[in-house]
Write a protein that holds these residues in place. Structure first.
Motif, short mmCIF file in Angstrom:
data_model
loop_
_atom_site.label_atom_id
_atom_site.label_comp_id
_atom_site.label_asym_id
_atom_site.label_seq_id
_atom_site.Cartn_x
_atom_site.Cartn_y
_atom_site.Cartn_z
N ASP A 382 0.87 -1.17 0.00
CA ASP A 382 0.00 0.00 0.00
C ASP A 382 0.90 1.22 0.00
OD1 ASP A 382 -1.72 2.08 0.45
OD2 ASP A 382 -2.53 1.31 2.33
N PHE A 383 1.21 1.75 -1.20
CA PHE A 383 2.17 2.86 -1.31
C PHE A 383 1.69 4.10 -0.56
CE2 PHE A 383 3.74 0.45 -5.04
CZ PHE A 383 5.09 0.46 -4.74
N GLY A 385 -0.38 4.26 2.06
CA GLY A 385 -0.25 4.03 3.49
C GLY A 385 1.19 4.09 3.95
N ARG A 386 2.08 3.58 3.13
CA ARG A 386 3.51 3.60 3.46
C ARG A 386 4.02 5.05 3.48
NH1 ARG A 386 8.55 3.10 0.71
NH2 ARG A 386 10.04 1.83 1.87
N ALA A 387 3.59 5.84 2.47
CA ALA A 387 4.03 7.23 2.40
C ALA A 387 3.53 8.04 3.59
CB ALA A 387 3.56 7.86 1.09
N ARG A 388 2.32 7.71 4.07
CA ARG A 388 1.75 8.42 5.23
C ARG A 388 2.24 7.83 6.56
NH1 ARG A 388 -3.12 8.25 1.94
NH2 ARG A 388 -3.78 6.40 3.09
N ASN A 389 3.08 6.78 6.44
CA ASN A 389 3.64 6.14 7.63
C ASN A 389 2.54 5.60 8.55
OD1 ASN A 389 5.89 5.22 9.03
ND2 ASN A 389 5.93 7.01 10.39
N GLU A 390 1.48 5.08 7.94
CA GLU A 390 0.42 4.47 8.73
C GLU A 390 0.94 3.22 9.42
OE1 GLU A 390 -2.84 3.72 6.14
OE2 GLU A 390 -3.24 5.83 5.72
N ARG A 394 -0.67 -2.35 4.57
CA ARG A 394 -0.45 -3.72 4.12
C ARG A 394 0.73 -3.79 3.16
NH1 ARG A 394 -4.81 -7.22 4.39
NH2 ARG A 394 -3.27 -8.80 3.80
N SER A 395 1.52 -4.84 3.30
CA SER A 395 2.59 -5.13 2.34
C SER A 395 2.91 -6.61 2.43
CB SER A 395 3.84 -4.30 2.63
OG SER A 395 4.57 -4.84 3.72
N SER A 396 3.50 -7.13 1.36
CA SER A 396 3.86 -8.54 1.35
C SER A 396 4.89 -8.85 2.43
CB SER A 396 4.39 -8.95 -0.03
OG SER A 396 5.39 -8.06 -0.48
N THR A 397 5.82 -7.93 2.67
CA THR A 397 6.84 -8.15 3.71
C THR A 397 6.22 -8.18 5.09
OG1 THR A 397 8.52 -7.07 2.35
CG2 THR A 397 8.97 -7.27 4.71
N ARG A 398 5.35 -7.21 5.39
CA ARG A 398 4.72 -7.17 6.71
C ARG A 398 3.86 -8.41 6.94
NH1 ARG A 398 2.67 -1.76 9.04
NH2 ARG A 398 4.59 -0.54 9.15
N ASP A 399 3.09 -8.80 5.94
CA ASP A 399 2.24 -9.98 6.10
C ASP A 399 3.07 -11.25 6.25
OD1 ASP A 399 0.09 -8.31 5.89
OD2 ASP A 399 -0.45 -8.88 3.84
N ILE A 428 10.56 -2.50 -4.14
CA ILE A 428 10.91 -2.29 -2.74
C ILE A 428 10.56 -3.50 -1.91
CG2 ILE A 428 8.69 -1.16 -2.25
CD1 ILE A 428 12.10 -0.41 -0.59
N GLU A 429 9.51 -4.21 -2.28
CA GLU A 429 9.10 -5.39 -1.53
C GLU A 429 10.05 -6.57 -1.74
OE1 GLU A 429 6.50 -5.95 0.81
OE2 GLU A 429 6.85 -3.79 0.78
N ALA A 430 10.62 -6.68 -2.93
CA ALA A 430 11.62 -7.73 -3.15
C ALA A 430 12.82 -7.50 -2.23
CB ALA A 430 12.06 -7.74 -4.61
#
Length: 717
Positions: A382-383, A385-390, A394-399, A428-430
């Motif tokens: 979720d670009f 959400g990531r930019a807003r530092n929520e 959600r991201s593949s790495t976090r999950d 970035i997720e890789a």
């Protein structure tokens, strides 16, 4: 295998970098039948905006494209690519046509740069005329009838054959083609009158749809012949294509979730999208050819010979509605029989594309080894959400980190990251996903068109999982998947298992040509251009070569005939200087011993023997270029294939009932997981191989609890 002409996504929510050679998506549903046009209403000709766009596009592509810019034979490649886009199966032009058109071959590139588009339009106008002649001939053949007691062969794949030497030779090809079309319908027990009507509608639609192409379509065809002559992932999108693609992206979460391509006269399933309705249904497979489409209980509409975008418009629709597809399954090829698949259109949910987990239990003597599995269909983030530092974006790495923690609590002994069918996603997720398994360090090098190298690094100390690790890949694992698998392999952090990956090691950017327009009312389209290339930390590229697994699992086909290496004009493999990184372990000796155990199972395991037999049958089918037109022989082939499939399904059912004999699945929240795992022999065998590696290492307790201790050579990470 030739590079395919067209690719288009149906409702799968991916970036435009995945769209190649796409025709405009028609927003409406074209189901009407029109009479065959005897002549084109007018000869198509280029417009002023096409000439203007060609000047800017050629300048930009020449300035910013990645790779060598030697264009000595570019005109010749453009000529061949253009003919391939129009008549790849060599069903319309004759050798006489080609000989006459050869006058354009040496000059197409220079013509394009100088905005001289007349050669492209001249070739296309002749193509439309030839389609009209062939379809008229096909309609005449329907009134003559066919004798299916004659033993003759129809060569359906003509891509490698010479152009027909004469009109008479091409008419004979069409006689056999129409006879084969008739026989395919006859084998479904349709009556002759019904067959004739279906085929009459098919050939009428083919002619009408070709005649409906406009000058924008022709320009897009020709520009894509140009871009494809340079590199297969670069493309030109006309203004209409850009608009329709943006519409499709806004609506992209509704549909069946499948990626289609035009292959000769058939619409073929290139890939079933993870998490989509077709994937969850399970019956539609890559390689299946769609021959007809129906809405709910309505009658089927024959789509052989249709434009790809028109087929897509029939398949797409509102959520919770039913679309029925009549397909020729990949394993049976054009010999049939066809199969009807009904799919409920739905949303491709993030949760269904997100990482998921299960546990496979592998007996090892008197013990049971628990192998955790994380399936990752795509690299997502979720670009916004990531930019807003929520805190909970959600991201593949976090999950994946969350799933690893859950699996740890269930006392797993090893972990498999399943990347089969994962075509990539966010770069970035890789990088961050790799960081879950290494303690800081470089992950991938990216070199741009200027030769500048940027190093993507994991900067987070520590590891989410420091135990035994395997990465499962297949030929559809591409881009970000290859970056991750290559890094794990280069670090010696785990073993890569499966088949050689796709080999897409390039990066595409989208360039809007409208910014160069000389009028607010004139739109020029967009260019998708390859502008960079990935390199492993060891300096090698994944381009063309892909990631070669440490242990190869049996699969059908030659890796050189699929993936990037099979695409015409794909950029070559390359190598740059390796970057500094700390290799964790050297696993060669352990891998060799595990490979030997795997090969022993291939010889003794009944399920794996059945899989090998199925692979041999599939390879025989994909190597086939012709079919018999003798009805009795064709029916015998159908019955034999049906018998083989029934035996295999019976074997799978028996194996599922037995719980997979020696491998069990314990996937949380999935009541059917045991049956699914018993059917997924590749995942089962991967779990067995990782279990073998743990046993061969001989010190499982220390590996599972070593903390942040470094590994010495020979230890399994």
């Amino acid at each position: 295998m030739k590079a395919q002409s067209f690719k288009l996504f149906i409702a799968i929510g991916v970036g435009i970098g995945s769209l190649c050679m796409a025709l405009a998506v028609s927003p409406g549903r074209a189901t009407e039948v029109a009479a065959v046009s005897e002549t084109m209403a007018h000869q198509l000709a280029p417009k002023s905006e096409h000439r203007y766009a060609s000047r800017w596009a050629t300048r930009i592509i020449n300035a910013y494209r990645y790779g060598e810019k030697a264009d000595e034979d570019l005109s010749e490649r453009m000529f061949d690519q253009y003919l391939d886009l129009l008549d790849g199966n060599r069903l319309y032009f004759t050798a006489t046509d080609i000989a006459d058109l050869e006058r354009y071959r040496p000059h197409l590139h220079e013509s394009l740069k100088s905005a001289d588009l007349e050669p492209a339009f001249d070739i296309f106008n002749r193509y439309v005329k030839r389609v009209n002649e062939r379809t008229s001939h096909a309609l005449e053949l329907l009134d003559r009838g066919f004798d299916f007691t004659i033993d003759e062969e129809y060569r359906f794949d003509r891509t490698e054959l010479p152009w027909a030497a004469s009109e008479e030779e091409l008419e004979e090809v069409w006689r056999q083609r129409v006879k084969n079309d008739w026989l395919l319908l006859k084998l479904t027990d349709q009556e002759d009158e019904e067959i004739a009507e279906t085929l009459r509608e098919r050939y009428t639609n083919l002619d009408r749809r070709i005649s409906e192409f406009n000058s924008e379509d022709v320009f897009q065809f020709f520009m894509n012949a140009y871009t494809r002559s340079i590199e297969p992932h670069s493309a030109y999108l006309s203004p209409r294509s850009v608009d329709n693609f943006e519409i499709s992206m806004r609506l992209s979460l509704d549909g069946i979730g499948a990626m289609l391509q035009r292959e000769t006269e058939y619409t073929t399933v290139m890939e079933v999208v993870p998490g989509g309705p077709a994937d969850l249904d399970g019956r539609l497979q890559a390689g299946d050819r769609i021959v007809a489409v129906a809405q709910g209980d309505e009658d089927f509409v024959d789509v052989i010979g249709w434009r790809l975008d028109d087929v897509v418009s029939l398949i797409r629709g509102e959520r919770e509605t039913v679309v029925r597809l009549e397909v020729l399954p990949a394993e049976t090829g054009l010999s049939g029989p066809s199969q009807v698949i009904d799919i409920v259109r739905d949303e491709v949910k993030l949760e269904e594309q997100a990482a998921s987990s299960e546990i496979i239990e592998v007996p090892e003597g008197d013990e049971v080894r628990r192998i955790g599995v994380i399936n990752l269909p795509v690299f997502y983030v979720d670009f916004q959400g990531r930019a807003r530092n929520e805190p909970n974006y959600r991201s593949s790495t976090r999950d994946t980190r969350h799933l690893i923690n859950e699996l740890r609590e269930q006392d797993i002994d090893g972990l498999v990251i399943d990347l089969r069918g994962n075509g990539g996603g966010a770069l970035i997720e890789a990088t961050t996903l790799t960081g879950l398994f290494i303690d800081e360090g470089p992950v991938v090098q990216v070199r741009d068109f200027r030769g500048r190298i940027n190093l993507e690094r994991d900067r987070e100390p520590g590891m989410a999982w420091d135990g035994p690790l395997a990465v499962l890949v297949d030929r559809r694992s591409a881009s970000a998947s290859e970056i991750f698998a290559a890094a794990i392999q280069d670090y010696g952090r785990g073993v890569v298992i499966g088949e050689t990956t796709f080999g897409k090691g390039t990066v595409q950017n989208l360039i809007d040509l409208d910014q160069y327009s000389n009028s607010d009312d004139t739109r020029l389209g967009q260019i998708k251009l390859t502008m960079a290339q990935f390199y492993r930390v060891n300096g090698g590229s994944t381009q063309r070569m892909g990631v070669i697994p440490d242990i190869l699992l049996p699969t059908a086909g030659d890796p050189e005939e699929t993936g990037e290496s099979a695409l015409e004009n794909a950029l070559p493999w390359g190598e740059i200087e390796a970057t500094e990184f700390d290799q964790v372990a050297h696993l060669e000796s352990l891998v060799e011993l595990a490979r030997q155990r795997h090969e022993q199972r291939l010889e003794s395991d009944e399920e794996l023997q059945d899989l090998l037999a199925e692979i041999r049958d599939f390879e025989a089918e994909i190597d086939r270029h012709s079919v018999t037109l003798l009805e009795s022989a064709r029916r015998a082939e159908m019955e034999e294939e049906e018998e083989r499939r029934s035996e295999r399904y019976a074997s799978v059912e028996e194996s599922a009932t037995d719980g997979g004999e020696d491998v069990l699945s314990d996937a949380a929240g999935n009541e059917d997981s045991e049956d699914e795992a018993s059917r997924d022999l590749y995942l089962i065998e991967t779990a067995r191989i990782l279990s073998d590696l743990i046993a061969l290492d001989g010190d499982q307790h220390r590996m599972a609890h070593r903390g942040d201790e470094s590994l010495s050579a020979g230890e399994l990470p």
